[in-house]
Motif scaffolding. Structure first.
Motif, PDB file in Angstrom:
ATOM      1  N   ILE A   1       5.646   6.912 -34.697  1.00 52.64           N
ATOM      2  CA  ILE A   1       6.307   5.747 -35.296  1.00 52.64           C
ATOM      3  C   ILE A   1       7.078   6.237 -36.517  1.00 52.64           C
ATOM      4  CG2 ILE A   1       5.973   3.469 -36.349  1.00 52.64           C
ATOM      5  CD1 ILE A   1       3.167   3.448 -34.941  1.00 52.64           C
ATOM      6  N   ILE A   2       8.373   5.961 -36.556  1.00 51.07           N
ATOM      7  CA  ILE A   2       9.172   6.378 -37.705  1.00 51.07           C
ATOM      8  C   ILE A   2       9.519   5.132 -38.517  1.00 51.07           C
ATOM      9  CG2 ILE A   2      11.310   7.480 -38.473  1.00 51.07           C
ATOM     10  CD1 ILE A   2      11.113   9.244 -35.960  1.00 51.07           C
ATOM     11  N   VAL A   3       9.053   5.129 -39.764  1.00 48.48           N
ATOM     12  CA  VAL A   3       9.278   3.968 -40.625  1.00 48.48           C
ATOM     13  C   VAL A   3      10.390   4.287 -41.612  1.00 48.48           C
ATOM     14  CG1 VAL A   3       8.258   2.374 -42.310  1.00 48.48           C
ATOM     15  CG2 VAL A   3       6.873   3.234 -40.416  1.00 48.48           C
ATOM     16  N   GLY A   4      11.400   3.432 -41.631  1.00 50.09           N
ATOM     17  CA  GLY A   4      12.464   3.536 -42.613  1.00 50.09           C
ATOM     18  C   GLY A   4      12.143   2.568 -43.745  1.00 50.09           C
ATOM     19  N   PHE A   5      11.903   3.101 -44.929  1.00 46.07           N
ATOM     20  CA  PHE A   5      11.658   2.226 -46.072  1.00 46.07           C
ATOM     21  C   PHE A   5      13.000   1.814 -46.664  1.00 46.07           C
ATOM     22  CE2 PHE A   5       7.581   4.382 -45.594  1.00 46.07           C
ATOM     23  CZ  PHE A   5       6.708   3.298 -45.704  1.00 46.07           C
ATOM     24  N   ARG A   6      13.069   0.583 -47.099  1.00 44.10           N
ATOM     25  CA  ARG A   6      14.343   0.039 -47.566  1.00 44.10           C
ATOM     26  C   ARG A   6      14.141  -0.768 -48.851  1.00 44.10           C
ATOM     27  NH1 ARG A   6      14.329  -5.346 -47.052  1.00 44.10           N
ATOM     28  NH2 ARG A   6      13.049  -6.321 -45.429  1.00 44.10           N
ATOM     29  N   THR A   7      15.242  -0.956 -49.550  1.00 47.81           N
ATOM     30  CA  THR A   7      15.223  -1.829 -50.729  1.00 47.81           C
ATOM     31  C   THR A   7      15.326  -3.286 -50.245  1.00 47.81           C
ATOM     32  OG1 THR A   7      17.627  -1.899 -50.917  1.00 47.81           O
ATOM     33  CG2 THR A   7      16.486  -0.071 -52.043  1.00 47.81           C
ATOM     34  N   PRO A   8      15.057  -4.256 -51.117  1.00 41.24           N
ATOM     35  CA  PRO A   8      15.175  -5.655 -50.696  1.00 41.24           C
ATOM     36  C   PRO A   8      16.568  -5.983 -50.159  1.00 41.24           C
ATOM     37  CG  PRO A   8      14.001  -5.546 -52.781  1.00 41.24           C
ATOM     38  CD  PRO A   8      14.506  -4.148 -52.495  1.00 41.24           C
TER      39      PRO A   8
ATOM     40  N   LEU B   1       0.369  -1.767 -40.769  1.00 38.13           N
ATOM     41  CA  LEU B   1       0.115  -0.610 -39.906  1.00 38.13           C
ATOM     42  C   LEU B   1      -0.812  -0.952 -38.739  1.00 38.13           C
ATOM     43  CD1 LEU B   1      -0.267   2.460 -42.333  1.00 38.13           C
ATOM     44  CD2 LEU B   1       1.509   2.100 -40.620  1.00 38.13           C
ATOM     45  N   LEU B   2      -1.656  -1.954 -38.921  1.00 38.32           N
ATOM     46  CA  LEU B   2      -2.522  -2.375 -37.809  1.00 38.32           C
ATOM     47  C   LEU B   2      -1.664  -2.795 -36.614  1.00 38.32           C
ATOM     48  CD1 LEU B   2      -5.205  -3.380 -36.475  1.00 38.32           C
ATOM     49  CD2 LEU B   2      -4.845  -5.544 -37.660  1.00 38.32           C
ATOM     50  N   LYS B   3      -0.637  -3.596 -36.894  1.00 34.29           N
ATOM     51  CA  LYS B   3       0.224  -4.062 -35.799  1.00 34.29           C
ATOM     52  C   LYS B   3       1.082  -2.921 -35.256  1.00 34.29           C
ATOM     53  CE  LYS B   3      -0.029  -8.847 -36.936  1.00 34.29           C
ATOM     54  NZ  LYS B   3       0.543 -10.059 -37.490  1.00 34.29           N
ATOM     55  N   PHE B   4       1.605  -2.098 -36.168  1.00 39.59           N
ATOM     56  CA  PHE B   4       2.385  -0.937 -35.718  1.00 39.59           C
ATOM     57  C   PHE B   4       1.525  -0.074 -34.794  1.00 39.59           C
ATOM     58  CE2 PHE B   4       5.329  -0.506 -39.742  1.00 39.59           C
ATOM     59  CZ  PHE B   4       5.766  -1.800 -39.553  1.00 39.59           C
ATOM     60  N   TYR B   5       0.285   0.161 -35.239  1.00 34.89           N
ATOM     61  CA  TYR B   5      -0.630   1.038 -34.503  1.00 34.89           C
ATOM     62  C   TYR B   5      -0.876   0.521 -33.088  1.00 34.89           C
ATOM     63  CZ  TYR B   5      -5.055   3.069 -32.953  1.00 34.89           C
ATOM     64  OH  TYR B   5      -6.035   3.664 -32.198  1.00 34.89           O
ATOM     65  N   PHE B   6      -1.344  -0.732 -32.969  1.00 37.63           N
ATOM     66  CA  PHE B   6      -1.692  -1.204 -31.622  1.00 37.63           C
ATOM     67  C   PHE B   6      -0.465  -1.358 -30.732  1.00 37.63           C
ATOM     68  CE2 PHE B   6      -6.092  -2.111 -32.904  1.00 37.63           C
ATOM     69  CZ  PHE B   6      -6.704  -1.488 -31.828  1.00 37.63           C
ATOM     70  N   GLN B   7       0.641  -1.788 -31.318  1.00 35.62           N
ATOM     71  CA  GLN B   7       1.846  -1.921 -30.514  1.00 35.62           C
ATOM     72  C   GLN B   7       2.173  -0.586 -29.839  1.00 35.62           C
ATOM     73  OE1 GLN B   7       5.602  -2.255 -32.574  1.00 35.62           O
ATOM     74  NE2 GLN B   7       6.333  -3.790 -31.124  1.00 35.62           N
ATOM     75  N   SER B   8       2.136   0.490 -30.591  1.00 36.15           N
ATOM     76  CA  SER B   8       2.482   1.800 -30.031  1.00 36.15           C
ATOM     77  C   SER B   8       1.357   2.379 -29.182  1.00 36.15           C
ATOM     78  CB  SER B   8       2.857   2.769 -31.155  1.00 36.15           C
ATOM     79  OG  SER B   8       4.127   2.395 -31.666  1.00 36.15           O
ATOM     80  N   PHE B   9       0.140   2.226 -29.654  1.00 32.96           N
ATOM     81  CA  PHE B   9      -1.048   2.730 -28.939  1.00 32.96           C
ATOM     82  C   PHE B   9      -1.096   2.196 -27.505  1.00 32.96           C
ATOM     83  CE2 PHE B   9      -5.616   2.021 -27.980  1.00 32.96           C
ATOM     84  CZ  PHE B   9      -6.110   3.312 -28.128  1.00 32.96           C
ATOM     85  N   LEU B  10      -0.802   0.910 -27.348  1.00 35.87           N
ATOM     86  CA  LEU B  10      -0.930   0.258 -26.039  1.00 35.87           C
ATOM     87  C   LEU B  10       0.030   0.808 -24.999  1.00 35.87           C
ATOM     88  CD1 LEU B  10      -1.424  -3.436 -27.188  1.00 35.87           C
ATOM     89  CD2 LEU B  10      -3.001  -2.114 -25.750  1.00 35.87           C
ATOM     90  N   LEU B  11       1.153   1.369 -25.436  1.00 36.65           N
ATOM     91  CA  LEU B  11       2.127   1.901 -24.483  1.00 36.65           C
ATOM     92  C   LEU B  11       2.172   3.431 -24.537  1.00 36.65           C
ATOM     93  CD1 LEU B  11       3.888   0.190 -22.565  1.00 36.65           C
ATOM     94  CD2 LEU B  11       5.803   0.542 -24.118  1.00 36.65           C
TER      95      LEU B  11
ATOM     96  N   LYS C   1      10.647   1.435 -37.072  1.00 38.87           N
ATOM     97  CA  LYS C   1      10.274   0.274 -37.870  1.00 38.87           C
ATOM     98  C   LYS C   1      10.947   0.358 -39.224  1.00 38.87           C
ATOM     99  CE  LYS C   1       6.952  -1.770 -35.476  1.00 38.87           C
ATOM    100  NZ  LYS C   1       7.530  -2.663 -34.500  1.00 38.87           N
ATOM    101  N   THR C   2      11.160  -0.793 -39.847  1.00 39.12           N
ATOM    102  CA  THR C   2      11.552  -0.774 -41.254  1.00 39.12           C
ATOM    103  C   THR C   2      10.505  -1.523 -42.058  1.00 39.12           C
ATOM    104  OG1 THR C   2      12.890  -2.751 -40.945  1.00 39.12           O
ATOM    105  CG2 THR C   2      14.051  -0.651 -40.925  1.00 39.12           C
ATOM    106  N   SER C   3      10.431  -1.179 -43.341  1.00 41.50           N
ATOM    107  CA  SER C   3       9.496  -1.856 -44.231  1.00 41.50           C
ATOM    108  C   SER C   3      10.022  -1.737 -45.652  1.00 41.50           C
ATOM    109  CB  SER C   3       8.116  -1.199 -44.106  1.00 41.50           C
ATOM    110  OG  SER C   3       7.136  -2.019 -44.696  1.00 41.50           O
TER     111      SER C   3
END
Ligand code: 0WD
Ligand code: CA
Length: 390
Positions: A282-289, A267-277, A249-251
């Motif tokens: 989950i590796i989040v890449g933080f980025r500048t605008p 994170l709610l969406k990240f969580y359930f998306q991954s949890f369900l499968l 994911k990026t954020s």
């Protein structure tokens, strides 16, 4: 119209509208008791090729590699091969289910009996929307639902207008979408990482036709379910289980306390998306605008609820599971099968944020719109129905 009459007559009662509302999320005490959710078990994986052919191989599977620090996520933007938006068709997942059936047949079992125990079949993205609905404040959704041989099948209903809109997103938003895909390319390789330390880098130009998908079985409360979804990559190797799966994911980089609640809602969406499968990481890449990669953060999926608990923007996964099992029970009560083998009955569930879901059977014109002139029985491709009748 005459088909509709026929349906009502055979059922002995009209397919009535029904609705299900949930209590506001401020009343968190609503969740009565823990709802069990079984660890997903992988049944099958398959790949979509660059020409969007579905093949039963792992040719589109990637290995995780650490991305280069400070990577420019705009890299390769002008070479992005973008899959056109399409209806939320369930066909690929049905191909997977048919393959599981034919493999069973080769072992002397029936190809469809195992589905008798299965309460529902859906793409993972649809289930994510259902389970996170109690906290959704903005985006409505619509599902088409059919009952076949005791199993509920879901597909997202995406209107032609919505598809046009998604194909015409403004360039600024389009480039933000691309950041997610280019992050995936920086994080993946078609070979396992070199133990001697292969230089990380660009994994290849982005082609969103190419996807690696996994079909898993699981159980929510008393309902066995088959869920299919895209898996970004694996750590080290694929061992036939979901244990090495990784979601990328990026954020936007969190710059202050004001950004935190927004990220926790995400994170709610990240969580359930991954949890369900059953994706454990989950590796989040933080980025500048402007798309410069700043930091990486690894999340263990199962630890996420504990991380957000008691924080602003927090949420309770049990409330979502409770809602989800009520939603499925509600469908089981109200969705009926076509009365005869040759009349499809598609149900439409429409979700309105902060309100709930309404369910109604589609009349013939609605069915025609879903079928779209294709060779289908309701939203099922005809070949799938034929396999059932055999
Ligand atoms: O075209 C569509 N509108 C849809 C396509 C709607 C629902 C599903 N699908 C397809 C997916 O493309 C995939 O082949 O169904 C399959 C399974 O999807 P899923 O795993 O259930 O989908 P979801 O969990 O919503 O998304 C997983 C990933 C996304 O990753 P991020 O990190 O952004 O959540 O699938 C990709 C995307 O990379 N994806 C799409 N890519 C291109 N066009 C789309 C789309 N419309 N939807 C999801
Ligand atoms: Ca992803």
């Amino acid at each position: 119209e005459s088909k509709r009459l026929h349906l009502d007559n055979v059922l002995g009662e009209p397919c009535a509208n029904a609705s299900l509302a949930y209590p506001p999320t401020s009343h968190v005490t609503w969740s009565p008791h823990a709802i069990p959710f079984q660890k997903p078990q992988s049944l099958l994986s398959f790949s979509y090729s660059p020409s969007r052919l579905l093949e039963f191989s792992d040719s589109a599977m990637w290995y995780y590699v650490e991305p280069p620090g400070g990577a420019d996520l705009q890299h390769g933007y002008d070479r992005w091969i973008r899959r056109p938006e399409e209806k939320g068709r369930i066909d690929g997942l049905l191909r997977g289910i048919a393959k599981i059936g034919s493999d069973k047949e080769k072992r002397g079992e029936s190809s469809t009996t195992w589905l008798r125990d299965v309460g529902m079949v859906s793409w993972r993205g649809v289930m994510t929307k259902i389970l996170t609905a109690p906290y959704e404040e903005r985006d409505p959704w619509e599902l088409n639902i059919m009952l076949l041989d005791g199993t509920l099948y879901f597909e997202e209903y995406i209107s032609d207008a919505k598809i046009r809109e998604k194909n015409n997103i403004p360039p600024k938003q389009r480039i933000q979408m691309y950041y997610g895909y280019s992050f995936e390319s920086f994080c993946t390789s078609d070979r396992p990482p070199d133990p001697r330390g292969r230089m990380p880098g660009w994994g290849g130009d982005v082609d969103t036709n190419v996807q690696w998908c996994c079909v898993a079985k699981t159980k929510l409360a008393d309902t066995r379910m088959i869920i299919g979804g895209e898996v970004d990559c694996v750590r080290e190797r694929f061992d036939g289980t979901t244990d090495n799966f990784v979601e990328l994911k990026t954020s936007l980089t969190i710059r202050g306390p004001q950004d935190e609640p927004r990220f926790e809602k995400k994170l709610l969406k990240f969580y359930f998306q991954s949890f369900l499968l059953g994706v454990p990481e989950i590796i989040v890449g933080f980025r500048t605008p402007s798309g410069r990669l700043t930091t990486l953060q690894e999340f263990k999926t199962l630890q996420i609820p504990r991380m957000v608990r008691d924080k602003p923007g927090s949420w309770d996964p049990q409330l979502c599971l409770g809602w989800g099992s009520r939603f499925i029970a509600f469908l089981k009560e109200n969705v009926s099968s076509p009365p005869t083998q040759d009349v499809p009955c598609i149900w439409r569930a429409s979700f309105t944020p902060k309100s709930g879901v309404t369910l109604k059977p589609l009349d013939q014109s609605g069915v025609d719109e879903v079928v779209n002139g294709e060779d289908r029985f309701g939203f099922f491709p005809s070949w799938y129905i034929n396999g059932f009748m055999a």
